[in-house]
Each structure stands twice: as structure tokens, then as C-alpha cells.
Design an enzyme around this catalytic site. Sequence first.
Site, PDB file in Angstrom:
ATOM      1  N   MET A   1      35.570  51.639  47.059  1.00  0.00           N
ATOM      2  CA  MET A   1      35.781  51.504  45.796  1.00  0.00           C
ATOM      3  C   MET A   1      34.623  50.856  45.161  1.00  0.00           C
ATOM      4  O   MET A   1      34.341  49.797  44.812  1.00  0.00           O
ATOM      5  CB  MET A   1      37.154  50.672  45.624  1.00  0.00           C
ATOM      6  CG  MET A   1      37.428  50.756  43.999  1.00  0.00           C
ATOM      7  SD  MET A   1      38.734  49.747  43.688  1.00  0.00           S
ATOM      8  CE  MET A   1      38.979  48.305  44.601  1.00  0.00           C
ATOM      9  N   PRO A   2      33.855  51.918  44.617  1.00  0.00           N
ATOM     10  CA  PRO A   2      32.483  51.476  43.873  1.00  0.00           C
ATOM     11  C   PRO A   2      32.851  50.811  42.555  1.00  0.00           C
ATOM     12  O   PRO A   2      33.879  51.106  41.863  1.00  0.00           O
ATOM     13  CB  PRO A   2      31.875  52.648  43.408  1.00  0.00           C
ATOM     14  CG  PRO A   2      32.286  53.355  44.461  1.00  0.00           C
ATOM     15  CD  PRO A   2      33.738  53.257  44.726  1.00  0.00           C
ATOM     16  N   TYR A   3      32.178  49.742  42.279  1.00  0.00           N
ATOM     17  CA  TYR A   3      32.393  48.863  40.886  1.00  0.00           C
ATOM     18  C   TYR A   3      31.038  48.861  40.274  1.00  0.00           C
ATOM     19  O   TYR A   3      30.034  48.399  40.888  1.00  0.00           O
ATOM     20  CB  TYR A   3      33.033  47.479  41.270  1.00  0.00           C
ATOM     21  CG  TYR A   3      32.935  46.519  40.018  1.00  0.00           C
ATOM     22  CD1 TYR A   3      34.110  46.605  39.168  1.00  0.00           C
ATOM     23  CD2 TYR A   3      31.720  45.700  40.066  1.00  0.00           C
ATOM     24  CE1 TYR A   3      34.095  45.875  37.995  1.00  0.00           C
ATOM     25  CE2 TYR A   3      31.960  44.856  38.782  1.00  0.00           C
ATOM     26  CZ  TYR A   3      33.037  44.763  37.899  1.00  0.00           C
ATOM     27  OH  TYR A   3      32.832  44.195  36.664  1.00  0.00           O
ATOM     28  N   HIS A  41      34.782  52.604  39.575  1.00  0.00           N
ATOM     29  CA  HIS A  41      34.985  51.749  38.390  1.00  0.00           C
ATOM     30  C   HIS A  41      33.798  51.292  37.496  1.00  0.00           C
ATOM     31  O   HIS A  41      32.817  51.141  38.110  1.00  0.00           O
ATOM     32  CB  HIS A  41      35.665  50.268  38.540  1.00  0.00           C
ATOM     33  CG  HIS A  41      37.478  50.560  39.284  1.00  0.00           C
ATOM     34  ND1 HIS A  41      38.287  50.446  38.586  1.00  0.00           N
ATOM     35  CD2 HIS A  41      37.469  51.112  40.684  1.00  0.00           C
ATOM     36  CE1 HIS A  41      39.281  50.909  39.396  1.00  0.00           C
ATOM     37  NE2 HIS A  41      39.037  51.194  40.415  1.00  0.00           N
TER      38      HIS A  41
END
EC number: 5.3.2.-
Length: 67
Positions: A1-3, A41
Site C-alpha cells: 500500500m503506497p503512501y 494513498h
Amino acid sequence: MPYIHIRITREGVTREQKAKLIAGATNLVVDVLGKDPMTTHVVIDEVDPDNWGVAGLAVPEFRKRGR
């Protein structure tokens, strides 16, 4: 999940420009890292120029000096 965290100075950036930043950053991690855009995100923080320093100066003073 990239932020992805983007910080910019608060100087009249429009909703449309922010939307382009969000889409562009998302597309970049999809294209480069193969990540799922549904789990990517992006957060944009807008910082007052007086609270951002460059070369030991607040941004307004830095700009006054023609740098």
C-alpha cells in the site's frame, strides 16, 4: 500500500492542480512500481511560506533576495 506525501507552499494551488498531482503521483507508482491504484494513498500538505525554509531563510525572504 503506497503512501505518497506531497508538501507544497500554500500559495493559491487550485483543486484542479491538486487533482492532477494526486492522479500523476498515483500513475507514477503504478507505472514504475506496478502498484495497485486502489491501494495507493496520496496526501497533500499545504505549508504557509513563512513556515518553510530554504538556505536558512523563510521562503518569502529567500525570494526577496532573488534566489
